[in-house]
Design a protein around this motif. Structure first.
Motif, PDB file in Angstrom:
ATOM      1  N   LYS A 140     -34.102 116.793  22.117  1.00 25.96           N
ATOM      2  CA  LYS A 140     -34.517 118.135  22.513  1.00 25.96           C
ATOM      3  C   LYS A 140     -33.630 119.220  21.892  1.00 25.96           C
ATOM      4  N   ALA A 141     -32.344 118.953  21.782  1.00 24.59           N
ATOM      5  CA  ALA A 141     -31.424 119.955  21.242  1.00 24.59           C
ATOM      6  C   ALA A 141     -31.625 120.195  19.744  1.00 24.59           C
ATOM      7  N   GLU A 142     -32.206 119.214  19.027  1.00 26.52           N
ATOM      8  CA  GLU A 142     -32.354 119.332  17.579  1.00 26.52           C
ATOM      9  C   GLU A 142     -33.718 119.841  17.131  1.00 26.52           C
ATOM     10  N   ILE A 143     -34.701 119.934  18.033  1.00 25.52           N
ATOM     11  CA  ILE A 143     -36.019 120.405  17.609  1.00 25.52           C
ATOM     12  C   ILE A 143     -35.981 121.921  17.456  1.00 25.52           C
ATOM     13  N   PRO A 144     -36.927 122.485  16.700  1.00 30.34           N
ATOM     14  CA  PRO A 144     -36.943 123.942  16.528  1.00 30.34           C
ATOM     15  C   PRO A 144     -37.067 124.676  17.857  1.00 30.34           C
ATOM     16  N   ARG A 145     -36.503 125.860  17.901  1.00 29.49           N
ATOM     17  CA  ARG A 145     -36.386 126.617  19.144  1.00 29.49           C
ATOM     18  C   ARG A 145     -37.744 126.972  19.749  1.00 29.49           C
ATOM     19  N   ARG A 146     -38.733 127.261  18.902  1.00 33.70           N
ATOM     20  CA  ARG A 146     -40.043 127.658  19.434  1.00 33.70           C
ATOM     21  C   ARG A 146     -40.687 126.526  20.213  1.00 33.70           C
ATOM     22  N   TYR A 147     -40.454 125.273  19.787  1.00 34.36           N
ATOM     23  CA  TYR A 147     -40.999 124.127  20.522  1.00 34.36           C
ATOM     24  C   TYR A 147     -40.157 123.823  21.754  1.00 34.36           C
ATOM     25  N   ARG A 148     -38.864 124.008  21.630  1.00 28.97           N
ATOM     26  CA  ARG A 148     -37.978 123.758  22.761  1.00 28.97           C
ATOM     27  C   ARG A 148     -38.305 124.690  23.926  1.00 28.97           C
ATOM     28  N   LEU A 149     -38.587 125.947  23.630  1.00 28.40           N
ATOM     29  CA  LEU A 149     -38.937 126.901  24.677  1.00 28.40           C
ATOM     30  C   LEU A 149     -40.296 126.575  25.295  1.00 28.40           C
ATOM     31  N   GLN A 161     -39.634 123.498  27.693  1.00 31.41           N
ATOM     32  CA  GLN A 161     -38.462 123.564  28.556  1.00 31.41           C
ATOM     33  C   GLN A 161     -38.818 123.644  30.034  1.00 31.41           C
ATOM     34  N   GLY A 162     -39.852 124.364  30.406  1.00 29.97           N
ATOM     35  CA  GLY A 162     -40.178 124.545  31.807  1.00 29.97           C
ATOM     36  C   GLY A 162     -41.109 123.496  32.382  1.00 29.97           C
ATOM     37  N   HIS A 163     -41.630 122.598  31.554  1.00 26.98           N
ATOM     38  CA  HIS A 163     -42.590 121.604  32.039  1.00 26.98           C
ATOM     39  C   HIS A 163     -41.864 120.366  32.535  1.00 26.98           C
ATOM     40  N   ARG A 164     -42.209 119.943  33.720  1.00 24.36           N
ATOM     41  CA  ARG A 164     -41.518 118.792  34.300  1.00 24.36           C
ATOM     42  C   ARG A 164     -42.030 117.471  33.748  1.00 24.36           C
ATOM     43  N   PHE A 165     -43.170 117.462  33.085  1.00 28.45           N
ATOM     44  CA  PHE A 165     -43.716 116.220  32.551  1.00 28.45           C
ATOM     45  C   PHE A 165     -43.248 115.935  31.123  1.00 28.45           C
ATOM     46  N   GLN A 166     -42.494 116.840  30.515  1.00 29.81           N
ATOM     47  CA  GLN A 166     -41.989 116.626  29.163  1.00 29.81           C
ATOM     48  C   GLN A 166     -40.688 115.835  29.235  1.00 29.81           C
ATOM     49  N   MET A 167     -40.644 114.684  28.576  1.00 33.00           N
ATOM     50  CA  MET A 167     -39.492 113.796  28.649  1.00 33.00           C
ATOM     51  C   MET A 167     -38.746 113.763  27.321  1.00 33.00           C
ATOM     52  N   ASP A 168     -37.441 113.725  27.405  1.00 34.88           N
ATOM     53  CA  ASP A 168     -36.581 113.675  26.226  1.00 34.88           C
ATOM     54  C   ASP A 168     -36.172 112.217  25.976  1.00 34.88           C
ATOM     55  N   TRP A 169     -37.125 111.387  25.582  1.00 41.43           N
ATOM     56  CA  TRP A 169     -36.870 109.975  25.330  1.00 41.43           C
ATOM     57  C   TRP A 169     -36.320 109.777  23.926  1.00 41.43           C
ATOM     58  N   THR A 170     -35.612 108.671  23.737  1.00 39.02           N
ATOM     59  CA  THR A 170     -35.209 108.271  22.389  1.00 39.02           C
ATOM     60  C   THR A 170     -36.402 107.600  21.717  1.00 39.02           C
ATOM     61  N   ARG A 225     -46.171 113.368  26.198  1.00 36.43           N
ATOM     62  CA  ARG A 225     -45.061 113.615  27.133  1.00 36.43           C
ATOM     63  C   ARG A 225     -43.714 113.631  26.428  1.00 36.43           C
ATOM     64  N   TRP A 226     -43.651 113.147  25.194  1.00 37.32           N
ATOM     65  CA  TRP A 226     -42.403 112.993  24.441  1.00 37.32           C
ATOM     66  C   TRP A 226     -42.069 114.289  23.713  1.00 37.32           C
ATOM     67  N   ILE A 227     -40.893 114.823  23.960  1.00 35.57           N
ATOM     68  CA  ILE A 227     -40.470 116.071  23.316  1.00 35.57           C
ATOM     69  C   ILE A 227     -40.222 115.861  21.818  1.00 35.57           C
ATOM     70  N   GLY A 228     -39.819 114.674  21.434  1.00 34.49           N
ATOM     71  CA  GLY A 228     -39.509 114.393  20.036  1.00 34.49           C
ATOM     72  C   GLY A 228     -40.696 114.447  19.104  1.00 34.49           C
ATOM     73  N   ARG A 229     -41.905 114.634  19.628  1.00 34.31           N
ATOM     74  CA  ARG A 229     -43.084 114.709  18.767  1.00 34.31           C
ATOM     75  C   ARG A 229     -43.071 115.958  17.899  1.00 34.31           C
ATOM     76  N   PHE A 230     -42.293 116.956  18.290  1.00 39.67           N
ATOM     77  CA  PHE A 230     -42.232 118.193  17.511  1.00 39.67           C
ATOM     78  C   PHE A 230     -41.339 118.074  16.288  1.00 39.67           C
ATOM     79  N   ALA A 231     -40.561 117.020  16.184  1.00 43.06           N
ATOM     80  CA  ALA A 231     -39.731 116.787  15.007  1.00 43.06           C
ATOM     81  C   ALA A 231     -40.433 115.738  14.148  1.00 43.06           C
ATOM     82  N   ARG A 232     -40.986 116.160  13.029  1.00 44.06           N
ATOM     83  CA  ARG A 232     -41.753 115.253  12.189  1.00 44.06           C
ATOM     84  C   ARG A 232     -40.895 114.129  11.619  1.00 44.06           C
ATOM     85  N   LYS A 233     -39.610 114.340  11.574  1.00 46.21           N
ATOM     86  CA  LYS A 233     -38.713 113.321  11.027  1.00 46.21           C
ATOM     87  C   LYS A 233     -38.618 112.096  11.928  1.00 46.21           C
ATOM     88  N   ASN A 234     -39.061 112.197  13.170  1.00 45.22           N
ATOM     89  CA  ASN A 234     -39.044 111.062  14.087  1.00 45.22           C
ATOM     90  C   ASN A 234     -40.151 110.056  13.801  1.00 45.22           C
TER      91      ASN A 234
END
Length: 130
Positions: free
Chosen positions: A68-77, A80-89, A112-121
């Motif tokens: 979550k800390a490494e994804i772009p800020r626009r996606y992080r925001l 950030q407020g959704h309780r169903f978004q998970m920061d899984w490895t 549900r995975w926050i890492g989907r916003f980083a295409r490098k994953n």
């Protein structure tokens, strides 16, 4: 009246056998990041679990990926407020996808995975599924 000859056909440029890269020996995934501090995000780390009471042991390889800390800020925001978004490895996502039956919804796990916003994953995720 003058006639114009048709343009010459272009030959496709096909590299010779000696200049083609050997695809079998170049199976490593190259991931280029703008931030060069993220090199440790895609390194494989060994994880060991030993249960002496049951007499079981498990050795696995974990890949954290971009969190979550490494994804772009626009996606992080956005998440950030959704309780169903998970920061899984990436390893946790692979485990959850492998537990699904073939008729269950894969998109529900990936959405549900926050890492989907980083295409490098995704190259690491796909390699983990095979």
């Amino acid at each position: 009246m003058a006639t114009v000859a048709p343009p010459a056909l272009l030959k496709p440029l096909i590299p010779s056998e000696s200049t083609r890269p050997n695809t079998e020996s170049t199976r490593r995934t190259l991931i280029i990041c703008k931030n060069h501090n993220n090199t440790a995000a895609f390194e494989e780390k060994k994880s060991v679990l030993v249960d002496y009471d049951k007499g079981q042991h498990e050795v696995s390889t974990r890949v954290s990926g971009l969190r979550k800390a490494e994804i772009p800020r626009r996606y992080r925001l956005r998440v950030q407020g959704h309780r169903f978004q998970m920061d899984w490895t990436i390893s946790e996502v692979v485990e959850r996808l492998m537990e699904l039956n073939h008729w269950e919804d894969v998109e529900a796990v990936l959405n549900r995975w926050i890492g989907r916003f980083a295409r490098k994953n995704f190259p690491i995720l796909i390699r983990g599924l095979y």
